[in-house]
Each structure stands twice: as C-alpha cells, then as structure tokens.
Design a protein around this motif. Structure first.
Motif, short mmCIF file in Angstrom:
data_model
loop_
_atom_site.label_atom_id
_atom_site.label_comp_id
_atom_site.label_asym_id
_atom_site.label_seq_id
_atom_site.Cartn_x
_atom_site.Cartn_y
_atom_site.Cartn_z
N GLU A 1 0.82 -1.00 -0.10
CA GLU A 1 -0.16 0.00 0.19
C GLU A 1 0.77 1.20 0.12
O GLU A 1 0.52 2.37 -0.63
CB GLU A 1 -0.82 -0.13 1.21
N LEU A 2 1.84 1.22 0.67
CA LEU A 2 2.99 2.53 0.70
C LEU A 2 3.60 2.61 -0.32
O LEU A 2 3.86 3.78 -0.87
CB LEU A 2 3.82 2.04 1.92
N ILE A 3 4.13 1.44 -1.08
CA ILE A 3 4.66 1.72 -2.59
C ILE A 3 3.85 2.26 -3.28
O ILE A 3 4.10 3.15 -4.34
CB ILE A 3 5.05 0.38 -2.77
N VAL B 1 7.85 -4.31 -9.77
CA VAL B 1 9.34 -4.55 -9.56
C VAL B 1 9.71 -4.63 -8.03
O VAL B 1 10.17 -5.63 -7.43
CB VAL B 1 10.21 -3.56 -10.16
N ALA B 2 8.93 -3.71 -7.25
CA ALA B 2 9.14 -3.61 -5.88
C ALA B 2 8.98 -4.77 -5.15
O ALA B 2 9.55 -5.42 -4.19
CB ALA B 2 8.49 -2.29 -5.15
N VAL C 1 -11.58 5.71 -2.96
CA VAL C 1 -11.19 4.73 -3.78
C VAL C 1 -9.90 4.09 -3.03
O VAL C 1 -9.96 2.87 -2.66
CB VAL C 1 -10.90 4.84 -5.17
N ARG C 2 -8.95 4.97 -2.80
CA ARG C 2 -7.79 4.41 -2.15
C ARG C 2 -8.12 3.58 -0.77
O ARG C 2 -7.48 2.73 -0.51
CB ARG C 2 -6.82 5.69 -1.94
N LEU D 1 -6.99 -4.53 0.74
CA LEU D 1 -5.67 -5.37 0.92
C LEU D 1 -5.49 -6.26 2.40
O LEU D 1 -4.96 -7.17 2.60
CB LEU D 1 -4.51 -4.43 0.87
N LEU D 2 -6.02 -5.45 3.68
CA LEU D 2 -5.79 -5.97 4.80
C LEU D 2 -6.88 -7.36 4.77
O LEU D 2 -6.39 -8.44 5.37
CB LEU D 2 -6.71 -5.21 5.81
N ALA D 3 -8.08 -7.45 4.21
CA ALA D 3 -8.96 -8.39 4.04
C ALA D 3 -8.20 -9.70 3.37
O ALA D 3 -8.08 -10.96 3.66
CB ALA D 3 -10.41 -8.27 3.54
#
Lengths: 301, 288
Positions: free
Chosen positions: A86-88, A98-99, A182-183, A190-192
């Motif tokens: 999420e931070l990326i 890539v990350a 949305v974000r 993502l947590l789910a």
C-alpha cells in the motif's frame, strides 16, 4: 453401511477429532478465501495474493523457531507485506511489480535460512513441509479461536465494503466521481486479502495458498453472472473441494501404508480445485465448438 | 478584463442555473490547461462541450466533479459550492473496460448507481427492483438486463452507464465523449435517448465531444473550448467566424456544408490536436 460407502468414508473418518478440526477450519477458511478471492480476480490482483502467500514462508518459519503458532507468523508477515504494498502505492504498476518482486525475493532468501534452522533444531524436514504445503490434520483445537477471529475480520470487511468496493474494483473513475474513497477502500481490501492469504497458508501451505484464494473464485466466475452469486458459489466450491480433499487424504492412509501416513491433503485439494475450474469451463467450450462447427457448415453450404 | 470572448454573459435560459462555472483556472505541471472559463447551464438544458483533443474538456469535467482542484474560480451546483459527494451530478466516464468474465449483470451495474456508496450487500427489495426495472426500460436495456456488462457492445454499455448515472435522480448529467467509440447508428441512438431524458425529466445534460455535428439538432447551448479558453451561447451565437477566430486567437472559417458545420483553420501547422481531422486542402485543416 454399504461396501462402497465404507470404501469412500473410511472407518473412523467421522469420529476422528483431527478430521473434525480439519473439516471445520477448512470450511471457514474456504468461505473467507472464496469471498475475498472473487474481488482478487475482478481486481486482477492474483499476483499480490501469491506474493503475500509466499512471504508467509518467512513468517511461518520464524514462528516455528520461537515455538509460536504458525498462523501468527503467517498473519503478521502478510499484514506487514500488504502495508508495504500500500505504501509503495498504485500509481506506477511497473514500479509496484518490481518492488513486490524484489521484496518477495529477499523475504524468501531469509526463509531459506530460517527453514534450514528449523530443520536443524528438529532434525526432521516436517517443519518445512508443514509450512510450505500445509497439514490440516496437524491443526490442534487451540488454533480454532484465532482462525475464527481472523475469518470474521476478513469476511466482515468484504461484506461491509461490498458495494463501494465492487464499484471501485470495476471502475475507479466511476467510483471516485461518486465521492467513494477509492484509495481507502483499496487499503481495506488489502487487509482482508492479507488475512485470507494467512488463513489459506495455514490450511494448505504458503506455496499453495493462492490456489484456494483464486481457484474457487475463478471457477465461480465461469458459472455465475451476479457478484453475490459469485461469492456464494466460490465459498461452496471451496468447501466442497477442501472437504473432499480431506476425505480422500484420510482414505490414502490405506493406499501406501509403509510410512503409516496419509498423502498430503493439499495435493488432493489443489487437484480438485483445478478439476472444478476445468469442468466449469466445459459448457462454454462446447458452445464455442458448436458455434464454430455450425459456421463451418454454413461456409460449406 | 475578461479575456474570454463572451457572447451572452452567464445567464442561461430558464431560471437559476443548475451548474455555474465561474472563472475557473487550472495549471497542470506548469502548463495552463484552463484559463478563466465561465459558463452556466439551466435546468433541463442540453449543452455540448466542444473542443479538440487537449482543449481541456476532461480537466473541466474533473473540476466539476471535484476530482481536480482549480487554481482559481468556483463551481456552483444548484447555487451552492459543490460537495464531495454530490447526488445532484451524474457522471458517465469515457473509458469503461470490463472483461466479459466479470460477474456483473446490466441490472447489477444499474442498481449500484442507486446505492454504491452504502455499506454492506444490497438487500433485495421490491422498491429497489422496481426502480432498476424502470431505468432499464428508460434506456431500452431490458433485453440484456441479465447479461454481463463486459459482453455488451459499446452502445449498449453507454446506455447502461447512463441508467447507472440516472437512477440516483441527478439534476445534471455529465458525459465524457460518449460518442467517441461508437458507430454512427449507436451514436445517434445515444444522442436521441439523452435528448429525450433532458426534455422529459428536466435533467440538464453536459456532453463533451470533439465533433459537434451529431449534436447539432439537439443542443440548446454550446460551450466551445480551445487552448484552455471557453466561449458559450447558442450554436448560432458561438459557431461563427468572428467569435471562434477571437477564441482561437487567429483566423478560422466556419463553413456550413449540407447542414454540417466545419471549422477550418488557414494555417494548419499551428494547430495542435487537429491531426485526427480530415484535410480539405493542403493549407486548410478542419479543426471541429
């Protein structure tokens, strides 16, 4: 009981507490993975799910070294991995891939060392096998409360966010124009996903967790047209394949008995999921073939 | 000191404006995308936002929707500053790509227009079902109500998206280049549908397009955008050689050929964003 039924449902299957625990945990996890998985497939984030499952190997092996439950390890690292994703950010898809790939490689490198240390500590390869390929029959009843809590959080998030998440998954632009954050929804999803992947890793292993997440959902997408039916169908396919896998694994105690062990449950579950996916595509494939044949006939006539 | 060539000021026909865009200016990455843009739309008016690619149409839509902050100016919806989630505005995006295997039927997408901002799963109710059926009927989409949206044609998808936007009963409908990817017949159907909605339900319509011709018969007003500046009024007021020449900042000719309007620049090389238009003469380029 008829001989056939007795052959399928081997004696002791229903009375074994290990089988009962495995069946309960697998059913709960299959429902969560099915619901989350439908959104994973719609959002095209199978790779994120795969990566979160793979790094579970690192978390699981740490947990094993310090004698904590493996589910704690899977959960901690999957949530940390999801936070990192999420931070990326989602601005540049190529940069994100890539990350993710680089972090995934580093985490698996550490896992190689940790699994080696697990093996030395134990003088067996059992830990590695359990972490990577899962082992539902070794789950103890003490793990059930954590499984339930994580499942309620993950499934609860998906059901709570269902409508705004669905709209922002099919069209972020349309959702943003409606004032939907949305974000923030993406972060909640993502947590789910992280919790669902940790649970799937706990039942059928870190390497195979994606199969339980994506397989039943992809099968459901072939069978249903509405989003709610897709979630229900994915959950049912998940329960059916895991339960059938458990029954077959229990039967396999008699197939190859020199070791006195069963074949891995994960093998049966993943194979059944794959077969279900192929079978679900059959009606469509036949229709397409039929239409091709009739076009051929028309062209010739 | 208004550097926009204004034809009729900001007074729309028919009472208080549903949308008032006032002296909007936007800079993106150092480039001035919109400069001092002002216009207003009255209830039930059909307005075309006309301009070539890169003229600032999409940026203007994003400002109206609240997705892009304006450096200066303001947007008023029904006389009030626009709120983040504004149920008075419906929106139909230009790009809508959905794989055919996504489990979302036409009726699901229309229903999401009603309550996608709410928590939880939609509980089936007779009222909700009736409202969805009404909207499917209104855009002539009942025939494919139970098909997946991803399997529909471009024109059918546009109609479903219009129903999705209309079901929440907005007063203003924004459509971003809805005709761009449609064949002539589907485009004509969509325009006729929108004109009917504007007239019957008194919903104002703001539709962006690079070609104004499909809209000529139905537009009450036109907002003509070029190089970030705008001029608004009726088609007859705005689409004239002196008005558009002043807007572009150099001479252009407005030609009417068999009921079609062509805007032609003398010096083709100077104009950006006109490359998708046909050349009439080596030195002459159709720009709208």
């Amino acid at each position: 009981m008829s001989p056939l039924l007795a052959a399928i449902f081997a004696p002791g299957l229903f009375s074994s507490s290990l089988v009962q625990i495995a069946a309960l945990v697998c059913a709960v996890v299959a429902v969560v993975a099915g619901a989350v998985g439908v959104f994973t497939v719609i959002r095209g984030q199978s790779f994120a799910g795969e990566a979160l499952g793979d790094i579970g190997t690192t978390g699981g092996s740490v947990a094993y070294l310090i004698a904590a439950g493996p589910l704690w390890g899977f959960t901690a690292i999957a949530v940390a991995g999801a936070a990192a994703m999420e931070l990326i950010g989602i601005q540049r898809p190529r940069g994100r891939d890539v990350a993710t790939g680089i972090v995934l490689g580093a985490a698996l490198g550490v896992a190689a060392l940790l699994l080696y240390l697990d093996t030395v500590q134990d003088s067996t390869t059992g830990a590695t096998f359990t972490i990577v390929f899962g082992s539902p029959f070794t789950i103890t009843s003490s793990a059930i409360p954590l499984v339930i809590v994580l499942s309620v959080i993950s499934l609860g998030l998906i059901l709570l966010l269902f409508r705004p998440l669905l709209l922002s998954s099919i069209s972020p632009e349309l959702a943003a124009a409606r004032g939907i954050p949305v974000r923030l929804l993406g972060a909640g999803y993502l947590l789910a996903l992280a919790l669902a992947v940790a649970l799937a890793a706990f039942t059928i292993g870190t390497l195979l967790s994606t199969a339980l997440l994506v397989g039943p959902a992809a099968t459901a997408l072939r069978l249903t047209r509405s989003p709610t039916k897709a979630v229900l169908t994915a959950a049912l396919v998940g329960i059916a394949t895991t339960w059938l896998g458990i029954v077959m694994a229990y039967d396999s105690y008699d197939w190859y008995n020199e070791s006195g062990k069963s074949w891995p449950v994960s093998f049966f579950v993943v194979t059944l999921i794959f077969l279900a996916y192929l079978l679900a595509g059959l009606p469509n494939w036949r229709r397409r073939r039929a239409s091709v044949t009739s076009t051929d006939a028309l062209t010739r006539a | 000191m208004n550097d926009n060539p204004s034809v009729d000021g900001n007074a729309p026909n028919g009472g208080a404006p549903i949308l008032a865009v006032e002296t909007i200016g936007v800079r993106l990455a150092g480039r001035e995308v919109l400069r001092n843009v002002s216009f207003a739309i009255g209830p039930g008016e059909f307005t075309g936002l006309i301009g070539s690619n890169g003229a600032g149409k999409t940026t203007l839509f994003r400002v109206i929707l609240g997705l892009q902050a304006a450096g200066s100016g303001s947007v008023l919806v029904a006389g009030r500053p626009r709120a983040r989630r504004n149920p008075l505005i419906g929106y139909v995006p230009q790009k809508f790509l959905l794989d055919p295997d996504v489990p979302l039927r036409t009726r699901d997408l229309v229903g999401l227009g009603l309550d996608a901002h709410r928590f939880g799963v939609a509980m089936p109710s007779r009222a909700r079902r009736t409202r969805v059926e009404e909207m499917l009927e209104a855009v002539d989409a009942r025939a494919f109500a139970d098909q997946r949206v991803g399997s529909l044609s471009g024109g059918e998808q546009q109609r479903v998206l219009i129903a999705h936007a209309l079901i929440a009963r907005p007063r203003l409908l924004l459509l971003d280049e809805p005709l761009a990817n449609l064949d002539l017949r589907s485009g004509h159907e969509v325009v006729a549908l929108l004109a009917r909605i504007a007239a019957e339900q008194q919903i104002a319509i703001l539709i962006s397009a690079h070609d104004m011709n499909p809209l000529l018969g139905v537009m009450d007003r036109v907002v003509y955008l070029a190089a970030g500046r705008a001029v608004s009024g009726t088609v007859d007021e705005v689409v004239r050689t002196p008005v558009l020449s002043e807007l572009y900042g150099h001479h252009v000719d407005v030609l009417r050929v068999h009921g079609r309007v062509l805007v032609v620049a003398g010096e083709a090389g100077e104009l950006a964003g006109a490359s998708d238009q046909a050349h009439i003469h080596p030195q002459v380029e159709v720009i709208a």
